[in-house]
Design a protein around this motif. Structure first.
Motif, PDB file in Angstrom:
ATOM      1  N   GLN A 112      50.136  43.412  34.111  1.00 13.49           N
ATOM      2  CA  GLN A 112      49.838  44.080  35.367  1.00 13.49           C
ATOM      3  C   GLN A 112      50.183  45.568  35.305  1.00 13.49           C
ATOM      4  O   GLN A 112      49.472  46.410  35.883  1.00 13.49           O
ATOM      5  N   ASN A 151      45.049  37.346  30.632  1.00 13.71           N
ATOM      6  CA  ASN A 151      44.932  38.065  31.900  1.00 13.71           C
ATOM      7  C   ASN A 151      45.612  37.248  33.012  1.00 13.71           C
ATOM      8  O   ASN A 151      46.273  36.246  32.724  1.00 13.71           O
ATOM      9  N   GLU A 152      45.409  37.674  34.266  1.00 16.94           N
ATOM     10  CA  GLU A 152      46.067  36.975  35.364  1.00 16.94           C
ATOM     11  C   GLU A 152      45.517  35.574  35.606  1.00 16.94           C
ATOM     12  O   GLU A 152      46.143  34.739  36.253  1.00 16.94           O
ATOM     13  N   ARG A 153      44.325  35.313  35.085  1.00 16.68           N
ATOM     14  CA  ARG A 153      43.716  33.992  35.268  1.00 16.68           C
ATOM     15  C   ARG A 153      44.016  33.037  34.110  1.00 16.68           C
ATOM     16  O   ARG A 153      43.827  31.835  34.240  1.00 16.68           O
ATOM     17  N   LYS A 202      47.309  47.213  33.585  1.00 10.72           N
ATOM     18  CA  LYS A 202      46.091  47.154  34.388  1.00 10.72           C
ATOM     19  C   LYS A 202      46.109  48.193  35.495  1.00 10.72           C
ATOM     20  O   LYS A 202      45.082  48.840  35.782  1.00 10.72           O
ATOM     21  N   ASN A 254      46.954  32.020  31.286  1.00  8.85           N
ATOM     22  CA  ASN A 254      48.350  32.308  30.947  1.00  8.85           C
ATOM     23  C   ASN A 254      48.519  32.599  29.450  1.00  8.85           C
ATOM     24  O   ASN A 254      47.653  32.292  28.624  1.00  8.85           O
ATOM     25  N   GLU A 295      56.335  33.083  31.366  1.00  6.04           N
ATOM     26  CA  GLU A 295      55.027  33.613  31.783  1.00  6.04           C
ATOM     27  C   GLU A 295      55.162  34.820  32.717  1.00  6.04           C
ATOM     28  O   GLU A 295      54.400  35.797  32.569  1.00  6.04           O
ATOM     29  N   GLN A 297      53.091  38.409  32.406  1.00  6.15           N
ATOM     30  CA  GLN A 297      52.236  38.876  33.490  1.00  6.15           C
ATOM     31  C   GLN A 297      52.655  40.276  33.957  1.00  6.15           C
ATOM     32  O   GLN A 297      51.810  41.111  34.294  1.00  6.15           O
ATOM     33  N   LYS A 298      53.934  40.515  33.937  1.00  4.02           N
ATOM     34  CA  LYS A 298      54.438  41.828  34.354  1.00  4.02           C
ATOM     35  C   LYS A 298      53.935  42.926  33.415  1.00  4.02           C
ATOM     36  O   LYS A 298      53.519  44.006  33.862  1.00  4.02           O
TER      37      LYS A 298
END
Length: 816
Positions: free
Chosen positions: A735, A649-651, A738, A653, A727, A731-732
C-alpha cells in the motif's frame, strides 16, 4: 593368375570357410588362383600359450592342445560331412606330431625360437589342408602346396629374412608346371636354407602372399579379411572411422607399421618392388570396394591426410648428459647396443643441442635395453658425463599419415592443437622431412581420446562431438535434454556439431552410455538400468571414459556437487554450472576454479547463474575483455521475486502468490532462498567478481523485507505459515508503494566497490517500472556507457529459459 590371401577370421569357422570357397569359385571361373591362408582364427595364440604352459611345467597345456584339436575336427565335420576320412587322418597325424612336440617342451622345459617356429607352423599347415579338401569336396579342382618348399629364408627364427632369389625361382618352377585351377598355400611358414622350419613373423601370411605375387608378377594381390579395407582409424576405438579408398605403398607401410593390423607392414615391399597393386577386401562383404594400394598418383593424392594409427605398450627411453655434447659416436654406440640385443627402435627424436637422445621401443624390451645401455656407457655414467637411462612406460605412439601432408600448411599445428585442447600431454614428437608421418608419444590412457579428437579434426567434415554428463535431471534437466533432441539436425547441419549425452544422474540413479543415451528413452533407461547414484562414482566414470570434448553440467543446488568442479576441471572436463554456489562461495575458491580452467584447458561457464538464459555474464565479460570498465550496475535479478511482486496485491495475499510462483517453477524448491535475498546476493556478487572486484557474499548489504518470524522459520512449511500470519506486514509495504504511484521491485545495486540489495519503490519514469512477469533487467554503466547504460532485458526464470542458457553454454564450448 590371381593371388588371394585369407586371414584367420576369414577361415575361423566352417561358415566363414564356406564364404571363402564361394569367392574362390567365382575367381576360378576367370583365372588360375593361388589362395594363401592363415591359421584358423585364434589358433596361433593358443599354440603359443600351450608352448609357454608346457615350458613352465604347467599341465594345462594339455587343455590348450585339446581345444586346438576339437576346433579343427569340428570344422572338418561341418565342412565335409561325408567321406572325411582322408582329411581327418592327415589332421590327426599333424595333431599327434603337435602333441609330441608339446610333451617334449614340457619334459625339457625349454621353448627356443627354433622350437617356437616349429610349434606355430602347425596352425597354417592344418588350415591349408582343410581349405584344400573342402574345395575338392565341393567339386572344385584344387591342390595344396606346402609353402615351406617355396619360401626359403635364413635361420633368424620367429621373423626370418627371405632369400628372394632362391624363393622366386622355386615359386616360378612350381607354378610353371602346376595346372590346377586353385592352389592353396599355408601362409606365415617357410624353411631355412638348412631345411629347418621358420616363420615370417606375426601377420606373415600377408607377406607370403606378397612374395608369391611378386615372384609371379601377377596383376593384383588381394588381402581378404573381416573388414572392408584399411580404415581412417581403428574402428574398434573410433566408431566414425571409414574405409580408405586408396593409399600409396608408402602410406600403407606407415599405417601398418604404426599398428593398422589389417596389413602386415613387410607385405608392401615385394608388391612395391614389382609394382603390383594390393587390394584389401572383406570376406563378409565381397562386393565392398575395399582399399586399393598402388602408385597411381591420381588416386593416392586425393587427400593430404589418409589415416590415423597407433602402437600401444611403448616405453620411452632417454639417454642424456652434458658428456654427449660434441662427442662423436654416441648415437652409434647406443643403437649398436640395441641392435645387438635385437631390440627394434620404433621412434627416435634427438635434441638439437645433442644433450639427449630419446627413442621408443616395445615395453617388453625396456628392462633388457636399460641393462645393456648401462653396461655400454658404464664408464661415462660413473664419471657423471651421462645420466642413468630414463625409462617411461605405459605409453603409446599415435601417428598421422599421408603422402601429401608436406604440400599442405598447418597439418602439424592442427594435430597438436587438437590434442592440446583435450589436455593430451605429448611426451615426444617425431616428424620426417617428407612429412609423410607425424608421430607423437602420449599416455596410453589417452589413446582413445586422442584418436577420436584427431579423427574428428581431419576426417569428419569438422563435425565436433560434445560428450555431456548431466547431474540433476529434474525440470530444467528434462527441458535441456528435450531442446538438444529437437536441435540435433540443426546443430549437425549448421554448427557442425553433435551433442551426445553420455551420462545422467539424479539423487537416486545414474546411467552411462559411451555412444550417447537415447534422448527419448532416457527416463526409462535411468529408472530400469541405472546404478545407485554417487557423486564420486559419477566423476570416476566420467574420468574413466576419458572422452574428447567432455562437459559436466550441474543442474542442482548442492554444495557437494559444486565442491567437485575442480576435480572435473583437473581431468580436462569442462564444467557448466547452473548451481550458483561455487561462484558465490569463498573468493579464493572462485579464483582457483578460474585458474584450473585455464591450466587444464577446460572451460568453466555459468551464464545461467545470473539471468537464466539472458547473456548477462557473457556481455559483461566482453565489455571487460574489450577494455571497458564497469562503474555501476543496477538490476532486477530475481525472476521469481519480480513475478511475486507483479502479482501480489490487495486482492491476492502474499502467501498464495509465493505458492503460485513455486508451483510454476519460478522459485527454488525452498522459496526462502529467493525471498531471503540470498539468491540475488549471490548473483550480485558474481557480477561484481566478473567486473574484477574481489568481493565476498557478506560484503553485499541485504535490506530484507521479510519479518523476523519469516527469517526464523525452520522448514518450508513453517515459512509458509509465517507468511500467512504476517500478511498485514506485506500489505503495508504494498500500500505504501501504491499510494506513491510506484511498483515494488527487488533491486540489486553495485557502485564503487559496494553492493546492496533490497525491495525498492520504483517510479513510473524508471526503466524497471514496466518490468512484467518473471523478467529480469540489468543496466551496465561503464566508461563507454556513462549516461545511457547498456541494458539486457528478458525472462529471467523458468525451466525453459534456464535450459536454453545451459544449451547456449554447451554451444559456446563447442565453438571454442
Amino acid at each position: 593368375m590371381r593371388v588371394l590371401k585369407f586371414g584367420g577370421t576369414s577361415v575361423g569357422s566352417a561358415e566363414m570357410i564356406t564364404n571363402v570357397i564361394s569367392i574362390l569359385q567365382t575367381y576360378a571361373k576367370k583365372d588360375r588362383v593361388i589362395c594363401v591362408v592363415s591359421a584358423i582364427g585364434g589358433i596361433t595364440d593358443k599354440l603359443i600359450a600351450a608352448g609357454h604352459l608346457a615350458k613352465d611345467k604347467n599341465e594345462n597345456y594339455i587343455h590348450n592342445y585339446k581345444a586346438i584339436k576339437d576346433q579343427h575336427l569340428s570344422i572338418i565335420k561341418a565342412l565335409i560331412p561325408e567321406s572325411n576320412d582322408t582329411i581327418t587322418r592327415e589332421i590327426k597325424a599333424l595333431l599327434t606330431e603337435l602333441k609330441n612336440l608339446l610333451d617334449g617342451i614340457y619334459l625339457i622345459n625349454e621353448l627356443s625360437p627354433k622350437t617356437s617356429d616349429k610349434l606355430t607352423s602347425f596352425g597354417e599347415l592344418m588350415s591349408s589342408l582343410i581349405v584344400a579338401e573342402a574345395l575338392k569336396f565341393n567339386k572344385i579342382k584344387a591342390t595344396r602346396k606346402n609353402s615351406q618348399d617355396l619360401i626359403i629364408t635364413n635361420n633368424k627364427f620367429t621373423k626370418a629374412d627371405v632369400n628372394y632369389m632362391i624363393s622366386h625361382k622355386a615359386i616360378n618352377d612350381y607354378f610353371n608346371d602346376s595346372k590346377e585351377s586353385i592352389t592353396v598355400l599355408p601362409g606365415f611358414i617357410s624353411k631355412s636354407e638348412y631345411g629347418e622350419p621358420t616363420t615370417l613373423g606375426r601377420g606373415g601370411s600377408d607377406f607370403t602372399a606378397s612374395i608369391v605375387a611378386s615372384a609371379l608378377k601377377v596383376n593384383q594381390l588381394e588381402i581378404w579379411t573381416d573388414v572392408s579395407g584399411m580404415f581412417t582409424s581403428n574402428p574398434k576405438l573410433v566408431k566414425q572411422a571409414i574405409p580408405i579408398k586408396s593409399l600409396s605403398y608408402q602410406e600403407a607401410m606407415e599405417l601398418s607399421h604404426f599398428g593398422a593390423k589389417v596389413l602386415y607392414a613387410p607385405t608392401v615391399q615385394p608388391a612395391l618392388d614389382a609394382k603390383i597393386p594390393i587390394v584389401i577386401k572383406n570376406t563378409l562383404d565381397p562386393e565392398a570396394e575395399g582399399t586399393l594400394i598402388s602408385d597411381d598418383i591420381a588416386l593416392v593424392n586425393s587427400s593430404p591426410v589418409k589415416g590415423l594409427s597407433h602402437i600401444s605398450d611403448i616405453a620411452l627411453l632417454t639417454l642424456q648428459g652434458s658428456g654427449m655434447v660434441g662427442i662423436p659416436g654416441i648415437s652409434k654406440r647406443l643403437f649398436e647396443t640395441l641392435a645387438n640385443e635385437k631390440i627394434n627402435v620404433i621412434l627416435i627424436t634427438q635434441a638439437s643441442s645433442e644433450h639427449s637422445i630419446c627413442f621408443g621401443i616395445e615395453s617388453a624390451d625396456a628392462k633388457r635395453a636399460k641393462n645393456a645401455i648401462h653396461k655400454t656407457f658404464e664408464f661415462e655414467i660413473s664419471q657423471h658425463k651421462i645420466d642413468r637411462l630414463i625409462v617411461e612406460t605405459d605409453l603409446s605412439i599415435i601417428a598421422l599419415v599421408g603422402d601429401n601432408m608436406k604440400n599442405h600448411q598447418g597439418i602439424s599445428g592442427r594435430m597438436f592443437s587438437s590434442l592440446g585442447k583435450n589436455n593430451i600431454n605429448i611426451r615426444a614428437i617425431a616428424q620426417g622431412a617428407s612429412e609423410r608421418n607425424i608421430s607423437a608419444v602420449i599416455d596410453s590412457n589417452d589413446i582413445k581420446k586422442a584418436l577420436n579428437c584427431l579423427h574428428e579434426r581431419f576426417f569428419e567434415d569438422h563435425i565436433k562431438r560434445m560428450n555431456v554428463f548431466i547431474t540433476g535431471v529434474g525440470n530444467v534437466g528434462e527441458r535441456l535434454i528435450d531442446q538438444i533432441r529437437k536441435q540435433e539436425t540443426y546443430l549437425h547441419d549448421n554448427l557442425k556439431m553433435t551433442i551426445k549425452i553420455v551420462g545422467l544422474s539424479n539423487s537416486k540413479k545414474m546411467v552411462f552410455n559411451e555412444d550417447g543415451l537415447d534422448l527419448e528413452q532416457w527416463p526409462f533407461k535411468l529408472r530400469d538400468d541405472g546404478e545407485n547414484s554417487s557423486l564420486k562414482g559419477f566423476l570416476k566414470k566420467a574420468v574413466e571414459l576419458n572422452l574428447r570434448n567432455s562437459v559436466f553440467i550441474d543442474i542442482t543446488a548442492s554444495d557437494a556437487v559444486a565442491n567437485m568442479y575442480g576435480d572435473y576441471l583437473k581431468h580436462n572436463i569442462a564444467v557448466i554450472a547452473c548451481n550458483k554456489i561455487a561462484c558465490s562461495s569463498d573468493f579464493d575458491l572462485y579464483q582457483n576454479l578460474k585458474r584450473l580452467s585455464l591450466k587444464y584447458n577446460a572451460p568453466f561457464l555459468y551464464e545461467t547463474n545470473v539471468g537464466a538464459g539472458l547473456p548477462v555474464i557473457d556481455t559483461l565479460n566482453n565489455l571487460v575483455a574489450s577494455g571497458d570498465k564497469i562503474t555501476s550496475i543496477q538490476a532486477v535479478l530475481s525472476g521469481s521475486l519480480n513475478f511475486i511482486f507483479n502479482n501480489f496485491n490487495e486482492r491476492k495475499n502474499f502467501h498464495d502468490t509465493v505458492k503460485q510462483a513455486q508451483f510454476e517453477g519460478y522459485t527454488e524448491p525452498d522459496p526462502r532462498i529467493d525471498l531471503s535475498g540470498i539468491d540475488v546476493a549471490r548473483k550480485t556478487l558474481i557480477l561484481a567478481r566478473e567486473s574484477g572486484i574481489p568481493m565476498e557474499v557478506d560484503d553485499v548489504t541485504n535490506d530484507s523485507f521479510l519479518t523476523e518470524n519469516n527469517l526464523k522459520a525452520k522448514s518450508v512449511d513453517d515459512f509458509y505459515k509465517t507468511l500467512k500470519a504476517d500478511e498485514p506486514h506485506f500489505q503495508k509495504i504494498f500500500q505504501a508503494a501504491k499510494q506513491k504511484g510506484c511498483r515494488l521491485k527487488y533491486v540489486a545495486e553495485y557502485k564503487k566497490g559496494k553492493s546492496r540489495i533490497g525491495l525498492k519503490e520504483i517510479a513510473k519514469d524508471h526503466p524497471f517500472y514496466n518490468l512484467e512477469g518473471k523478467d529480469n533487467i540489468v543496466m551496465f554503466y561503464t566508461q563507454r556507457y556513462p549516461k545511457q547504460p547498456m541494458i539486457i532485458k528478458g525472462a529471467g526464470a523458468g525451466a525453459d529459459v534456464t535450459a536454453s542458457g545451459l544449451f547456449a553454454d554447451i554451444i559456446r564450448i563447442g565453438n571454442n
